[in-house]
Write an enzyme that holds these catalytic residues in place. Structure first.
Site, PDB file in Angstrom:
ATOM      1  N   SER A   1       3.620  -2.330  10.304  1.00  0.00           N
ATOM      2  CA  SER A   1       5.067  -2.436  10.520  1.00  0.00           C
ATOM      3  C   SER A   1       5.621  -3.818  10.172  1.00  0.00           C
ATOM      4  CB  SER A   1       5.438  -2.047  11.954  1.00  0.00           C
ATOM      5  OG  SER A   1       5.077  -0.683  12.195  1.00  0.00           O
TER       6      SER A   1
ATOM      7  N   GLY B   1       2.773   2.127  10.798  1.00  0.00           N
ATOM      8  CA  GLY B   1       3.735   3.218  10.652  1.00  0.00           C
ATOM      9  C   GLY B   1       4.459   3.564  11.944  1.00  0.00           C
TER      10      GLY B   1
ATOM     11  N   HIS C   1      -9.536   1.101   4.948  1.00  0.00           N
ATOM     12  CA  HIS C   1      -8.235   1.290   5.616  1.00  0.00           C
ATOM     13  C   HIS C   1      -8.431   2.211   6.827  1.00  0.00           C
ATOM     14  CE1 HIS C   1      -4.114   2.421   6.463  1.00  0.00           C
ATOM     15  NE2 HIS C   1      -3.753   1.338   5.793  1.00  0.00           N
TER      16      HIS C   1
ATOM     17  N   GLU D   1      -5.201  -5.007  10.456  1.00  0.00           N
ATOM     18  CA  GLU D   1      -4.180  -3.981  10.670  1.00  0.00           C
ATOM     19  C   GLU D   1      -4.458  -3.259  11.991  1.00  0.00           C
ATOM     20  OE1 GLU D   1      -2.166  -2.679   6.759  1.00  0.00           O
ATOM     21  OE2 GLU D   1      -3.918  -1.416   7.049  1.00  0.00           O
TER      22      GLU D   1
ATOM     23  N   LYS E   1       0.125   4.228  -0.114  1.00  0.00           N
ATOM     24  CA  LYS E   1      -0.484   5.416   0.504  1.00  0.00           C
ATOM     25  C   LYS E   1      -0.248   6.631  -0.421  1.00  0.00           C
ATOM     26  CE  LYS E   1      -0.085   3.103   4.877  1.00  0.00           C
ATOM     27  NZ  LYS E   1      -0.062   3.172   6.338  1.00  0.00           N
TER      28      LYS E   1
ATOM     29  N   GLU F   1      -6.845   4.589   7.902  1.00  0.00           N
ATOM     30  CA  GLU F   1      -6.645   6.020   7.634  1.00  0.00           C
ATOM     31  C   GLU F   1      -7.899   6.622   6.985  1.00  0.00           C
ATOM     32  OE1 GLU F   1      -2.912   5.505   5.576  1.00  0.00           O
ATOM     33  OE2 GLU F   1      -2.035   4.824   7.467  1.00  0.00           O
TER      34      GLU F   1
ATOM     35  N   ASN G   1       0.879  -1.176   0.000  1.00  0.00           N
ATOM     36  CA  ASN G   1       0.000   0.000   0.000  1.00  0.00           C
ATOM     37  C   ASN G   1       0.914   1.223   0.000  1.00  0.00           C
ATOM     38  OD1 ASN G   1      -1.737   2.091   0.486  1.00  0.00           O
ATOM     39  ND2 ASN G   1      -2.348   1.419   2.541  1.00  0.00           N
TER      40      ASN G   1
END
Ligand code: 13P
Length: 249
Positions: A211, A172, A94, A166, A11, A96, A9
Site C-alpha cells: 500500500s 492491497g 512474492h 512486504e 501482478k 502471493e 509489480n
C-alpha cells in the site's frame, strides 16, 4: 549512498493496449534521474516491455521464474528466457507465490540462485502475515525467509540482491506499515546481511512494499534503511507511479 529504486509489480493485470498507454505515460512523465525505476510485467508482455522501453531509462522484469534452467517443466519460464527479453529484474518469493502456489523458502532460494546464475537481479520478497506479527514472530519469520536464501547463494553474490520487505497484511489493503515499523524490519534485515558481509550489506537496496501510494511514499522512503518501493496498485496508474518515483528522488 544507496540509490533509490522504485519497481512496479503489475501482478496479473493489463493487456496490450493498457500496457502501452501506461508505459508511454510513464516514459513521457519521467523527468527525474534521481531514482531508478522498473516495471515487472506478466511474462507474455515482456516482449512488449522490451519493444516499448528500449532506449528509455525504465527497466523491466518478470514476477517469477523457474528454479530450473530448462527442460520438461510445462508452464514454467526459465531465467535465460527472461534475459532473452531484456529483463534486468525478477521478483522471487512474492507473498502471493508463497501463499497461493505454496512456494517454500527452500524453493525461493533455488529460484534466487537460478536468477543470479543467469545474470538477473533477483528482488527477494519477504514479509510476515498479520497473525505472525500479532504473535510477535515478525523477526523470526523474515529472518527465516532471508536466511534460507543467504545459505544458498555465494557470499560474493550478496551485493547483487535487492530485498523487498512486504508485510502481507499491508498488501492491497490500504493499510500501510508506519515508517517506523518498516524501518525497524529493514534495519533487522540489513543487520542479518551484515552478518554475512558488512560491506556488501551497506550497499544492498531494501525496498518497502504494501500500500505504498503517492501520499505516504516520501515519509517511508525517508527512513534510513528504506531504499525505494515495490508498488502494486499505484503502479497501474502512470501519474501515481511517477509521483512515487519523484518522492524517491
Ligand atoms: P500494493 O501496493 O497494491 O499493496 O501491492 C504491494 C505488492 O504486493 C507489490 O509487490
Amino acid at each position: 549512498m544507496r540509490r533509490k529504486l522504485v519497481i512496479g509489480n503489475w501482478k496479473m493485470n493489463g493487456n496490450r493496449a493498457a500496457n502501452s498507454a501506461l508505459l508511454s505515460g510513464i516514459a513521457a512523465g519521467l523527468t527525474s534521474t534521481g531514482a531508478d525505476c522498473a516495471v515487472c510485467a506478466p511474462a507474455p508482455y515482456l516482449a512488449q516491455c522490451q519493444a516499448e522501453l528500449a532506449g528509455t531509462s525504465i527497466g523491466w522484469g518478470a514476477q517469477d521464474l523457474s528454479a530450473h534452467a530448462g527442460g520438461a517443466y510445462t508452464g514454467e519460464v526459465a531465467a535465460g528466457m527472461l534475459v532473452d527479453f531484456g529483463c534486468r529484474y525478477v521478483l522471487v518469493g512474492h507473498s502471493e507465490r508463497r501463499a497461493y502456489h505454496h512456494e517454500s523458502s527452500a524453493l525461493v532460494a533455488q529460484k534466487t540462485v537460478a536468477a543470479l546464475a543467469a545474470g538477473l537481479t533477483p528482488v527477494l520478497c519477504i514479509g510476515e502475515t498479520l497473525e505472525e506479527r500479532e504473535a510477535g514472530r515478525t523477526a523470526a519469520v523474515v529472518g527465516e525467509q532471508l536466511g534460507a536464501v543467504l545459505a544458498a547463494i555465494a557470499v560474493a553474490d550478496l551485493a547483487r540482491l535487492v530485498l523487498a520487505y512486504e508485510p502481507v497484511w499491508a498488501i492491497g489493503t490500504g493499510r500501510t506499515a508506519t515508517p517506523q515499523m518498516a524501518q525497524d524490519v529493514h534495519q533487522l534485515l540489513r543487520a542479518q546481511l551484515a552478518g554475512v558481509d558488512p560491506v556488501a550489506a551497506a550497499g544492498v537496496q531494501i525496498l518497502y512494499g504494501g500500500s505504498m501510494k503517492p501520499d505516504n511514499a516520501k515519509e517511508l522512503m525517508a527512513q534510513a534503511d528504506i531504499d525505494g518501493g515495490l508498488i502494486g496498485g499505484a503502479a497501474l496508474k502512470a501519474a501515481d507511479f511517477l509521483a512515487i518515483i519523484s518522492a524517491a528522488a
